[in-house]
Design a protein around this motif. Sequence first.
Motif, short mmCIF file in Angstrom:
data_model
loop_
_atom_site.label_atom_id
_atom_site.label_comp_id
_atom_site.label_asym_id
_atom_site.label_seq_id
_atom_site.Cartn_x
_atom_site.Cartn_y
_atom_site.Cartn_z
N LEU A 148 -2.78 6.60 -7.47
CA LEU A 148 -1.42 6.77 -6.96
C LEU A 148 -1.30 8.11 -6.24
N LYS A 149 -0.85 8.06 -5.00
CA LYS A 149 -0.57 9.27 -4.23
C LYS A 149 0.94 9.42 -4.05
N VAL A 150 1.38 10.66 -3.97
CA VAL A 150 2.81 10.95 -3.79
C VAL A 150 2.95 12.05 -2.75
N LEU A 204 15.28 6.03 -6.86
CA LEU A 204 14.88 5.54 -8.18
C LEU A 204 14.72 4.02 -8.19
N HIS A 205 15.61 3.33 -7.49
CA HIS A 205 15.48 1.87 -7.41
C HIS A 205 14.17 1.48 -6.73
N GLY A 206 13.79 2.24 -5.70
CA GLY A 206 12.53 1.97 -5.04
C GLY A 206 11.34 2.19 -5.97
N LEU A 207 11.37 3.28 -6.72
CA LEU A 207 10.27 3.55 -7.65
C LEU A 207 10.19 2.48 -8.73
N ALA A 208 11.34 2.08 -9.26
CA ALA A 208 11.35 1.05 -10.31
C ALA A 208 10.75 -0.25 -9.80
N ALA A 209 10.95 -0.53 -8.51
CA ALA A 209 10.43 -1.78 -7.95
C ALA A 209 8.95 -1.71 -7.61
N ASP A 238 0.81 -1.22 0.00
CA ASP A 238 0.00 0.00 0.00
C ASP A 238 0.84 1.27 0.00
N VAL A 239 1.95 1.27 0.75
CA VAL A 239 2.76 2.47 0.91
C VAL A 239 4.23 2.09 0.83
N PHE A 240 5.01 2.87 0.11
CA PHE A 240 6.46 2.71 0.06
C PHE A 240 7.09 3.99 0.58
N VAL A 241 7.77 3.90 1.73
CA VAL A 241 8.44 5.05 2.32
C VAL A 241 9.92 4.99 1.98
N ALA A 242 10.36 5.86 1.09
CA ALA A 242 11.76 5.93 0.65
C ALA A 242 12.50 6.82 1.64
N ASN A 243 13.08 6.19 2.64
CA ASN A 243 13.68 6.94 3.74
C ASN A 243 15.20 6.85 3.79
N ALA A 244 15.79 5.83 3.21
CA ALA A 244 17.24 5.63 3.33
C ALA A 244 18.00 6.86 2.84
N PHE A 263 2.04 -0.93 -7.87
CA PHE A 263 0.96 0.03 -7.71
C PHE A 263 0.09 0.12 -8.96
N SER A 264 0.72 0.01 -10.13
CA SER A 264 -0.03 0.04 -11.38
C SER A 264 -0.97 -1.16 -11.47
N ASP A 265 -0.48 -2.34 -11.11
CA ASP A 265 -1.31 -3.54 -11.12
C ASP A 265 -2.49 -3.41 -10.16
N GLN A 266 -2.22 -2.83 -8.99
CA GLN A 266 -3.25 -2.70 -7.96
C GLN A 266 -4.21 -1.55 -8.23
N ARG A 267 -3.75 -0.61 -9.10
CA ARG A 267 -4.48 0.63 -9.36
C ARG A 267 -4.61 1.47 -8.09
N ARG A 268 -3.59 1.36 -7.23
CA ARG A 268 -3.59 2.12 -5.98
C ARG A 268 -2.23 1.97 -5.33
#
Length: 255
Positions: free
Chosen positions: A186-188, A128-133, A94-100, A138-143
């Motif tokens: 998709l939220k950002v 960018l690696h996180g977004l690529a993964a 549901d959520v990806f927190v890119a914190n590193a 998220f596209s498949d889930q539509r959310r």
Amino acid sequence: MVAGQTPSAGCDERRQVVLITGASSGIGAATALHLAQRGHRVVVGARRTDRLAELVGQIRVAGGAAEAHAVDVTDAASVADFVTAARTRYGRVDVFVANAGVMPLSPLAAGDLAGWNQMIDVNVRGLLHGLAAVLPVFSDQRRGHVVTIASIGAHEVSPTAAVYCATKFAAWAISEGLRQEATDGLKVTTVSPGVVDSELAGTITDPAAAEAMRAYRSVAISPEAVAAAVAYAITQPDDVDVSEVVVRPSSRARS
């Protein structure tokens, strides 16, 4: 939800699956604890797996749900495995927190190529690696929801921090570009903390920069303040996207 926690009125408090990179300390660890206390399932990633094990144990003792995975954000395959493992375990992300992030500050005249490259690799390529993964998921889930932990350095530059600020501006710009490109569902969110009480300054090896940073960081907010901002952003209704939050010490704290 953990006993004693009360849902906030008007917020979506469903049990979200939240992935957090750089979760072995500081903002990442605080965010994992805070979200787990609110009933979310957290999947934490970092290189220091011993720290992750302690964090997961702490969350589970308190009644929360957590999993840990070794992750090196400079390695695209490692991040992809992190996302795949979480999706396999829970069926969704549901959520990806890119914190590193790292901050080995130095004057430009010091020519610290190793430190500069490390900041670019972790703070920019890691995002960018996180977004690529995660974006295909998220596209498949539509959310889905991407939360980028940038910095006040994305908005202002200070001596010895030119490259660090450049990487954080890049993180801000990438996230803003993603927000503008985002399709339905998709939220950002970009969270830009000011000075935070964390281990980040421990990556500074230049003596002059380290001394300057000790004075600069004499007034700081807690990692929990940033964690609360993340929680606020991800628990808004579906028709609300919190695009950016700046969190820093108040004027009272500086007085």
